[in-house]
Design a protein around this motif. Structure first.
Motif, PDB file in Angstrom:
ATOM      1  N   LEU A  47      44.068  15.480  42.236  1.00 50.32           N
ATOM      2  CA  LEU A  47      45.300  14.688  42.175  1.00 50.32           C
ATOM      3  C   LEU A  47      46.457  15.414  42.859  1.00 50.32           C
ATOM      4  CD1 LEU A  47      46.643  12.092  41.253  1.00 50.32           C
ATOM      5  CD2 LEU A  47      47.199  13.219  39.099  1.00 50.32           C
ATOM      6  N   TYR A  50      46.124  15.137  46.658  1.00 52.96           N
ATOM      7  CA  TYR A  50      46.466  13.815  47.179  1.00 52.96           C
ATOM      8  C   TYR A  50      47.965  13.539  47.060  1.00 52.96           C
ATOM      9  CZ  TYR A  50      45.619   9.122  48.791  1.00 52.96           C
ATOM     10  OH  TYR A  50      45.628   7.983  49.534  1.00 52.96           O
ATOM     11  N   THR A  51      48.584  13.966  45.971  1.00 53.10           N
ATOM     12  CA  THR A  51      50.028  13.745  45.839  1.00 53.10           C
ATOM     13  C   THR A  51      50.803  14.570  46.856  1.00 53.10           C
ATOM     14  OG1 THR A  51      50.112  15.336  44.026  1.00 53.10           O
ATOM     15  CG2 THR A  51      50.010  13.022  43.423  1.00 53.10           C
ATOM     16  N   VAL A  76      54.827   4.495  45.446  1.00 57.53           N
ATOM     17  CA  VAL A  76      53.571   5.025  44.923  1.00 57.53           C
ATOM     18  C   VAL A  76      53.647   4.890  43.403  1.00 57.53           C
ATOM     19  CG1 VAL A  76      52.078   7.036  44.670  1.00 57.53           C
ATOM     20  CG2 VAL A  76      53.335   6.673  46.811  1.00 57.53           C
ATOM     21  N   ARG A  78      51.574   5.465  39.749  1.00 57.33           N
ATOM     22  CA  ARG A  78      50.443   6.131  39.105  1.00 57.33           C
ATOM     23  C   ARG A  78      50.023   5.322  37.892  1.00 57.33           C
ATOM     24  NH1 ARG A  78      49.934  12.133  36.497  1.00 57.33           N
ATOM     25  NH2 ARG A  78      47.709  11.966  36.069  1.00 57.33           N
ATOM     26  N   ASN A  79      48.745   5.063  37.796  1.00 61.40           N
ATOM     27  CA  ASN A  79      48.181   4.312  36.683  1.00 61.40           C
ATOM     28  C   ASN A  79      47.868   5.296  35.555  1.00 61.40           C
ATOM     29  OD1 ASN A  79      46.978   2.415  35.088  1.00 61.40           O
ATOM     30  ND2 ASN A  79      45.390   1.854  36.548  1.00 61.40           N
ATOM     31  N   VAL A  80      48.853   5.547  34.711  1.00 65.72           N
ATOM     32  CA  VAL A  80      48.740   6.584  33.681  1.00 65.72           C
ATOM     33  C   VAL A  80      47.731   6.207  32.604  1.00 65.72           C
ATOM     34  CG1 VAL A  80      50.030   7.906  31.965  1.00 65.72           C
ATOM     35  CG2 VAL A  80      51.122   7.288  34.109  1.00 65.72           C
ATOM     36  N   LYS A  82      44.983   4.098  32.651  1.00 64.66           N
ATOM     37  CA  LYS A  82      44.027   3.238  33.340  1.00 64.66           C
ATOM     38  C   LYS A  82      42.817   2.919  32.478  1.00 64.66           C
ATOM     39  CE  LYS A  82      41.034   6.237  35.946  1.00 64.66           C
ATOM     40  NZ  LYS A  82      40.421   6.353  37.218  1.00 64.66           N
ATOM     41  N   ASP A  88      43.497   5.105  40.261  1.00 64.52           N
ATOM     42  CA  ASP A  88      44.441   6.095  39.742  1.00 64.52           C
ATOM     43  C   ASP A  88      45.855   5.850  40.257  1.00 64.52           C
ATOM     44  OD1 ASP A  88      42.528   7.855  38.340  1.00 64.52           O
ATOM     45  OD2 ASP A  88      41.741   8.160  40.359  1.00 64.52           O
ATOM     46  N   LEU A  89      45.955   5.411  41.504  1.00 65.68           N
ATOM     47  CA  LEU A  89      47.255   5.199  42.154  1.00 65.68           C
ATOM     48  C   LEU A  89      47.285   3.845  42.839  1.00 65.68           C
ATOM     49  CD1 LEU A  89      47.522   8.644  44.004  1.00 65.68           C
ATOM     50  CD2 LEU A  89      48.675   8.025  41.878  1.00 65.68           C
ATOM     51  N   TYR A  90      48.484   3.304  42.990  1.00 64.63           N
ATOM     52  CA  TYR A  90      48.713   2.102  43.788  1.00 64.63           C
ATOM     53  C   TYR A  90      49.734   2.448  44.860  1.00 64.63           C
ATOM     54  CZ  TYR A  90      46.447  -0.530  40.045  1.00 64.63           C
ATOM     55  OH  TYR A  90      45.561  -0.999  39.130  1.00 64.63           O
TER      56      TYR A  90
END
Length: 121
Positions: A47, A50-51, A76, A78-80, A82, A88-90
Motif C-alpha cells: 500500500l 502504491y500511495t 483518490v 481509500r476503501n477503509v 471494504k 482497496d482504492l478508487y
C-alpha cells in the motif's frame, strides 16, 4: 361481438384524449461532468508503494491534465471498510467532455513528453 367492437371503436378517442404524451414528463436527471472511476486492488504489504506512486507520478499527470483543461478534477479514495471482492482504492477523474481516439493519442503523447516516458512495443 359487434357491440364489443363498437365500444372499443368509440372508447379509443377518449383514451387518447386523456393520455399524457411522454414528452410532457419531466426528466429528473441533470447533465453534468463525465466521471471515470477505477477500482484498484493493492497486494498485501504494498500500500505504501502504491500511495507513493499516486502521490508522485500519477498526481503529476493529473495536475498536468487539469492545467491543460482536459480534466476538471481528480481524487483518490481509500476503501477503509471494504467487503470481500471490493477494491482497496478508487481513482476518480472528472471531464467536461469525452474525446475521440486521435485527440486521446495526441494528449497521451504530450503527457509522455512531459514525464519523459517512451512507448515500448
Amino acid at each position: 361481438m359487434k357491440i364489443f367492437r363498437c365500444a372499443a371503436f368509440i372508447a379509443a378517442p377518449f383514451c387518447l384524449a386523456f393520455s399524457m404524451p411522454a414528452v410532457a414528463e419531466v426528466d429528473p436527471w441533470v447533465g453534468g461532468e463525465y466521471v471515470e472511476v477505477t477500482g484498484v486492488n493493492v497486494d498485501d504489504g504494498h500500500l505504501s508503494d502504491y500511495t507513493n506512486f499516486l502521490a508522485g507520478f500519477w498526481k503529476d499527470q493529473e495536475e498536468f491534465a487539469i492545467a491543460q483543461g482536459w480534466r476538471t478534477s481528480w481524487e483518490v479514495l481509500r476503501n477503509v471498510h471494504k467487503r470481500p471482492g471490493e477494491p482497496d482504492l478508487y481513482l476518480i477523474r472528472r471531464y467536461k467532455n469525452l474525446v475521440d481516439g486521435a485527440e486521446y493519442d495526441r494528449r497521451a503523447a504530450l503527457v509522455r513528453d512531459k514525464v519523459k516516458l517512451s512507448v515500448v512495443r
